[in-house]
Each structure stands twice: as C-alpha cells, then as structure tokens.
Design an enzyme around this catalytic site. Structure first.
Site, PDB file in Angstrom:
ATOM      1  N   GLU A  78       0.933  -1.142   0.032  1.00  0.00           N
ATOM      2  CA  GLU A  78      -0.006   0.062   0.039  1.00  0.00           C
ATOM      3  C   GLU A  78       0.833   1.222  -0.058  1.00  0.00           C
ATOM      4  O   GLU A  78       1.821   1.289   0.780  1.00  0.00           O
ATOM      5  CB  GLU A  78      -0.750   0.123   1.410  1.00  0.00           C
ATOM      6  N   CYS A 141      -7.843  -1.929   8.460  1.00  0.00           N
ATOM      7  CA  CYS A 141      -6.233  -1.846   8.214  1.00  0.00           C
ATOM      8  C   CYS A 141      -5.622  -0.427   7.729  1.00  0.00           C
ATOM      9  O   CYS A 141      -4.539   0.003   8.276  1.00  0.00           O
ATOM     10  CB  CYS A 141      -6.253  -2.673   6.826  1.00  0.00           C
ATOM     11  N   HIS A 165      -1.481  -5.552   1.810  1.00  0.00           N
ATOM     12  CA  HIS A 165      -2.540  -6.640   1.672  1.00  0.00           C
ATOM     13  C   HIS A 165      -2.466  -7.791   1.039  1.00  0.00           C
ATOM     14  O   HIS A 165      -1.581  -7.818  -0.197  1.00  0.00           O
ATOM     15  CB  HIS A 165      -3.902  -5.791   0.952  1.00  0.00           C
TER      16      HIS A 165
HETATM   17  N1  PCA Z   1      -8.300  -6.594   6.768  1.00  0.00           N
HETATM   18  C1  PCA Z   1      -9.264  -5.566   7.068  1.00  0.00           C
HETATM   19  C2  PCA Z   1      -8.896  -5.566   8.317  1.00  0.00           C
HETATM   20  C3  PCA Z   1      -8.415  -6.541   8.853  1.00  0.00           C
HETATM   21  C4  PCA Z   1      -7.921  -7.279   7.726  1.00  0.00           C
HETATM   22  O1  PCA Z   1      -7.182  -8.430   7.614  1.00  0.00           O
HETATM   23  C5  PCA Z   1      -9.186  -4.639   6.097  1.00  0.00           C
HETATM   24  O2  PCA Z   1      -8.659  -4.501   5.051  1.00  0.00           O
HETATM   25  O3  PCA Z   1      -9.310  -3.321   6.485  1.00  0.00           O
END
Ligand code: PCA
Length: 204
Positions: A78, A141, A165
């Site tokens: 990200e 996240c 992610h």
């Molecule tokens: N993904 C979520 C919150 C926890 C996770 O593993 C997100 O993308 O916000």
C-alpha cells in the site's frame, strides 16, 4: 536490525485470516534481520495500542502490517493511509464508524516510507502476482497503517512503516468460486520476498 511484522486476526465471519497465518509462518530471520511477529485484533480502538506496545518493547527499525484484502488477486503493498474510519461491517468489538477522522489534528494522509516498487518487483521475481495499491480502504487496515504513521511522526521519527494486503486463502473461497485466492505457501514466499526488498533498501 529488527522488523516488526503484524497480522490481523479473523474478522467479518471468516474463520481464518491469511494475514496472521502468513506472518506466523515467516522465518525468524530474513537476510540477517530479526523478524518479530505479532497478532493484532481487527478492532479500530485496540489495534494501534497493541502495535505501540510492541514498538516500545522491541524497538524495531521497520513496522510492516499485513491484512486480508478479500477480492484482490495479487499481493499489494500500500502507498497511502488516509485519515478516515468508515466501516461497511462492524469490527470484532462490534464498532462500526461512519466517516470519522482517525486523528483530529492529523494530516489527511501519509505515504509509506517503505520501497513499494522494490517490494512489487521482488514478489514478481519470486513468480507471484503483485501490484502497488493506492488505497488501503477505510476499515481497520487503513486505520492501523495511519496510526502507525502518526506514531512515527509523533514519537518514533526514525521508524519506517508500511502495509501489505494479501488475497483470500483457497479455503476461504470454496463457496465463493468467482473470488481469487492465493495459497498460503505462496503468501509466505511473496511476503518474504517483499521483506527481503525492504531490508536491502534500508541497508543502502
Ligand atoms: N483486513 C481488513 C481489516 C483486517 C484485515 O485483515 C481491512 O482491509 O481493513
């Protein structure tokens, strides 16, 4: 050198979160750098405090947080964290914010200090799909990514912070056949490649 790598616990009715499963399986050392692994609750109001305690205890040079992005087909470092909490579902504490700032006096956004282009290149060189993401969403996240950046700015100026992610695991999409997934061993290989790229950039 030490890197703190965090992974979220399962949320949204899932039994498993690829983030913590992948983080748990990372080697304890990568390229001579100690990897500290930490499970983090998928809760807006608790996740950042858990990470802050680990930063104080471990004093890492880098904090890399990892989360599940169901629906994505690639490992996605990200670029940016934004100052907003918006939940399309409640978190694990039942909290569902709607358009609240994360930090009233904080900037609108922070860019990561980590080398996201090098991370993508390293994951691809390991034979796995990767792409820079320009939005970590507005859920827990993004919240944690923003809070770690805020902490860096306020209290730990030498820290480098970032977020990755990762897709669903195959077992999560057994009944969602049009959704992409990535095998756990590939998630581990890809994350290890990204961390190796981070380490070599911090040594330069
Ligand atoms: N993904 C979520 C919150 C926890 C996770 O593993 C997100 O993308 O916000």
């Amino acid at each position: 050198m030490k890197i703190l790598v965090t992974g979220f616990n399962p949320f949204g009715g899932e039994k498993i979160n690829p983030a913590i499963e992948t983080v748990k399986r990372l080697p304890d050392q990568i390229a001579g750098t100690k990897i500290i692994k930490l499970e983090v609750p998928t809760e807006f109001n608790r996740c950042a405090a858990v990470v802050k305690q680990a930063i104080i205890k471990q004093r890492p040079q880098v904090v890399l947080c990892v989360g599940q992005a169901g629906g994505r087909a690639a490992i996605t470092p990200e670029r940016v964290a934004i100052n907003i909490n918006e939940g399309s579902i409640p978190d694990n504490a039942g909290y569902q914010p709607h358009g609240e700032p994360i930090q009233l006096a904080g900037p609108a956004a922070y860019f990561t200090q980590l080398p996201i282009e090098a991370e993508v290149a390293a994951i691809q060189a390991a034979g796995l799909p990767a792409q820079i993401s320009n939005s970590a969403g507005t859920y827990v996240c993004n919240h944690l990514f923003y809070q770690v950046e805020y902490l860096r700015e306020q209290e730990f100026p030498s820290l480098q912070a970032g977020f990755i992610h990762i897709p669903y695991l195959p077992e999560q999409v057994v009944n969602k056949p049009s959704q992409p997934s990535m095998a756990l061993t590939d998630c581990v290989t890809g994350l290890t490649a990204a961390i190796t790229a981070i380490i070599s950039s911090t040594k330069n």
